[in-house]
Design an enzyme around this catalytic site. Sequence first.
Site, mmCIF file in Angstrom:
data_model
loop_
_atom_site.group_PDB
_atom_site.id
_atom_site.type_symbol
_atom_site.label_atom_id
_atom_site.label_comp_id
_atom_site.label_asym_id
_atom_site.label_seq_id
_atom_site.Cartn_x
_atom_site.Cartn_y
_atom_site.Cartn_z
ATOM 1 N N GLY A 192 35.341 97.938 -81.539
ATOM 2 C CA GLY A 192 34.786 97.769 -80.909
ATOM 3 C C GLY A 192 35.702 96.757 -79.530
ATOM 4 O O GLY A 192 36.520 95.801 -79.988
ATOM 5 N N ASP A 195 40.705 118.793 -81.414
ATOM 6 C CA ASP A 195 39.859 117.601 -80.618
ATOM 7 C C ASP A 195 39.268 117.432 -81.944
ATOM 8 O O ASP A 195 38.854 118.748 -83.102
ATOM 9 C CB ASP A 195 38.461 117.196 -79.662
ATOM 10 C CG ASP A 195 39.198 116.274 -79.262
ATOM 11 O OD1 ASP A 195 39.540 115.126 -79.984
ATOM 12 O OD2 ASP A 195 38.236 116.550 -78.027
ATOM 13 N N ASP A 196 38.784 116.051 -82.575
ATOM 14 C CA ASP A 196 38.411 116.115 -83.641
ATOM 15 C C ASP A 196 36.884 115.768 -83.696
ATOM 16 O O ASP A 196 35.949 116.200 -84.503
ATOM 17 C CB ASP A 196 38.144 114.276 -83.565
ATOM 18 C CG ASP A 196 38.004 112.991 -82.186
ATOM 19 O OD1 ASP A 196 36.424 112.653 -82.433
ATOM 20 O OD2 ASP A 196 38.625 112.834 -81.662
ATOM 21 N N ASN A 247 28.438 94.810 -88.852
ATOM 22 C CA ASN A 247 28.995 96.052 -88.914
ATOM 23 C C ASN A 247 27.887 97.080 -89.177
ATOM 24 O O ASN A 247 27.164 97.039 -90.652
ATOM 25 C CB ASN A 247 30.402 96.410 -89.018
ATOM 26 C CG ASN A 247 30.888 98.051 -88.601
ATOM 27 O OD1 ASN A 247 31.423 98.203 -89.731
ATOM 28 N ND2 ASN A 247 30.131 98.134 -88.018
ATOM 29 N N GLY A 248 27.123 97.297 -88.396
ATOM 30 C CA GLY A 248 26.093 98.876 -88.825
ATOM 31 C C GLY A 248 24.860 98.796 -87.863
ATOM 32 O O GLY A 248 24.902 98.136 -86.465
ATOM 33 N N CYS A 259 31.016 98.247 -85.273
ATOM 34 C CA CYS A 259 32.013 96.740 -85.102
ATOM 35 C C CYS A 259 33.111 96.939 -86.016
ATOM 36 O O CYS A 259 33.166 97.948 -87.015
ATOM 37 C CB CYS A 259 30.858 95.625 -85.280
ATOM 38 S SG CYS A 259 29.825 95.897 -84.103
ATOM 39 N N SER A 303 42.408 109.731 -81.184
ATOM 40 C CA SER A 303 42.245 110.347 -82.247
ATOM 41 C C SER A 303 42.185 111.294 -83.372
ATOM 42 O O SER A 303 41.674 112.060 -84.217
ATOM 43 C CB SER A 303 40.475 109.911 -82.635
ATOM 44 O OG SER A 303 40.703 110.525 -81.542
HETATM 45 P P1 AMP Z 1 32.506 114.390 -75.132
HETATM 46 O O1 AMP Z 1 33.444 113.499 -74.437
HETATM 47 O O2 AMP Z 1 31.366 113.973 -75.328
HETATM 48 O O3 AMP Z 1 32.543 115.447 -75.661
HETATM 49 O O4 AMP Z 1 33.134 113.359 -76.494
HETATM 50 C C1 AMP Z 1 34.158 113.577 -77.234
HETATM 51 C C2 AMP Z 1 35.075 113.006 -77.908
HETATM 52 O O5 AMP Z 1 34.443 111.387 -77.779
HETATM 53 C C3 AMP Z 1 36.180 113.050 -78.980
HETATM 54 O O6 AMP Z 1 37.400 113.055 -77.990
HETATM 55 C C4 AMP Z 1 36.170 112.038 -79.682
HETATM 56 O O7 AMP Z 1 37.487 111.616 -79.735
HETATM 57 C C5 AMP Z 1 35.149 111.241 -79.342
HETATM 58 N N1 AMP Z 1 34.013 110.291 -79.639
HETATM 59 C C6 AMP Z 1 34.074 110.700 -80.822
HETATM 60 N N2 AMP Z 1 32.617 110.451 -81.441
HETATM 61 C C7 AMP Z 1 32.837 109.420 -80.683
HETATM 62 C C8 AMP Z 1 31.689 107.665 -81.182
HETATM 63 N N3 AMP Z 1 31.305 108.097 -81.729
HETATM 64 N N4 AMP Z 1 32.067 106.868 -80.043
HETATM 65 C C9 AMP Z 1 33.350 107.370 -79.130
HETATM 66 N N5 AMP Z 1 34.529 108.429 -78.992
HETATM 67 C C10 AMP Z 1 33.269 109.107 -79.766
#
Ligand code: AMP
Length: 483
Positions: free
Chosen positions: A38, A358-359, A113-114, A12, A296
């Site tokens: 959020g 990707d992150d 938040n948490g 949040c 991101s």
């Molecule tokens: P996935 O498609 O399930 O592998 O999710 C990976 C993608 O979700 C990445 O491109 C991230 O940018 C994003 N992501 C990573 N952690 C979260 C999170 N806690 N909530 C929402 N999106 C996330």
Amino acid sequence: MSYEIKGLNEECGIFGVFGVPEASKLTYFGLHSLQHRGQEGAGIVSSDGEKLYQYRNRGLLAEVFADENDLNRLTGTAAIGHVRYGTSGNNSIANVQPFLFRFHDGDIALAHNGNLTNAQTLKCELEDKGAVFQSTSDTEILIHLIRQKKNLGFIDALKASLNEVKGGFAFLLLRKDCLVAALDPNGFRPMSIGQFDNGAYVVVSETCALDVVGAKFVRDVFPGELVIIDKNGLRIDHYTTDTKLAICSMEYIYFARPDSIIHGVTVHNARKKMGRLLAKEQPAPTADMVIGVPNSSLSAASGYAEEAGLPYEMGLIKNQYIARTFIQPTQELRERGVKMKLSAVRGVVEGKSVVVVDDSIVRGTTSKQLVQLLRDAGAKEVHMRIASPPLKFPCFYGIDMSTRAELMAANHSVADMCKIIGADTLGFLSIPSLITAISVPDAGNAPNGGLTVAYFDGKYPTPLYDYEEGYLKSLKQTQIQEG
Ligand code: AMP
């Protein structure tokens, strides 16, 4: 220990201000810059010094306050606000914050938040003593604990209660004549204090919310601190000194806005360095260009490109009007969501060997779809690079993540993951490089440079209380998911 449950659902953003005209309007603007934290619900509670006024609903902030009369009714010079990220099935209005509790001796509003790790235990104990809960959120627990100790006086009751709740929490509490902020003993979630030219204070989840309202950064809130703001100004107190900084590394990796500064580190700079170190650890010698996954991963991708000496290209476009795919309830919907959200630019990638940064990989849905999109657009080679280590363990402190069963890296080797997503090669950042990239100056000699990296190595910095194996067996999983 077992982690076969969902970590949490209370990611949040919170914003609180004391001593400004039209505090609710300022809160509205502040919450706008926290909307990324959020999108499922939003609300504001204001105080005019006598009474508290509340408005909250499901949806994006602008939808919730589409009728400006709803904001105009929130009169007064102090306010707290909240944007909520809920998962499906758990998104009733009763869970939208801030909560407002009316008591004969003075109202209290609360935003959180948490995620509390002993919420189920405390809830059962409190119910047995006669407490009645209105929501399935764990946030209400704090109010019940405070009420039980009301003879101590508000601040001492709050301090004692904060020592009973465990897990990740950044709380904002509003009473008619004061605003109080509290952060958990590990500082899992970010929280910062700002000040206006007239001397009034504001407390926010991320510093990007200070910029938008024109407040200057004063300091971060530290673990175990209680920040009390009233007509006499601001006072920093502690409810515990048994603290150890362990900021959630996912804030830097994925969650926070790139322009925010958390404990002295600009999120964009940390991500860029993650990208640079990733390029060193996981080079892609045959690549022609680097592509980031909007939004991101753009910071990390630019760092990778700079370090590798490759052009940074716009090979993927994001439709900015599509909401997040991550929380879609079924895999089919998630897959369609990725396609609706992202498109490959044929004129950029056709016939090329591309590095895609990707992150993170959670379930692997995004990566798999991305590789396919790029191949369909004519990419010759797709080298997937992830600017964080493999995610193997859920977060219990306030970031919504999958169950361990769903986390791709928990169940597959990197080589298997590469095959499943269909990339030519796949590489992740190491844990030491993640810590180096962030380098929190406030960390002192806290383990892991003051970060929580448990999602990658399973070494949680605190006991997990209700999420420990023995306790789990005695509870229905659904009950925990709703907490
Ligand atoms: P996935 O498609 O399930 O592998 O999710 C990976 C993608 O979700 C990445 O491109 C991230 O940018 C994003 N992501 C990573 N952690 C979260 C999170 N806690 N909530 C929402 N999106 C996330």
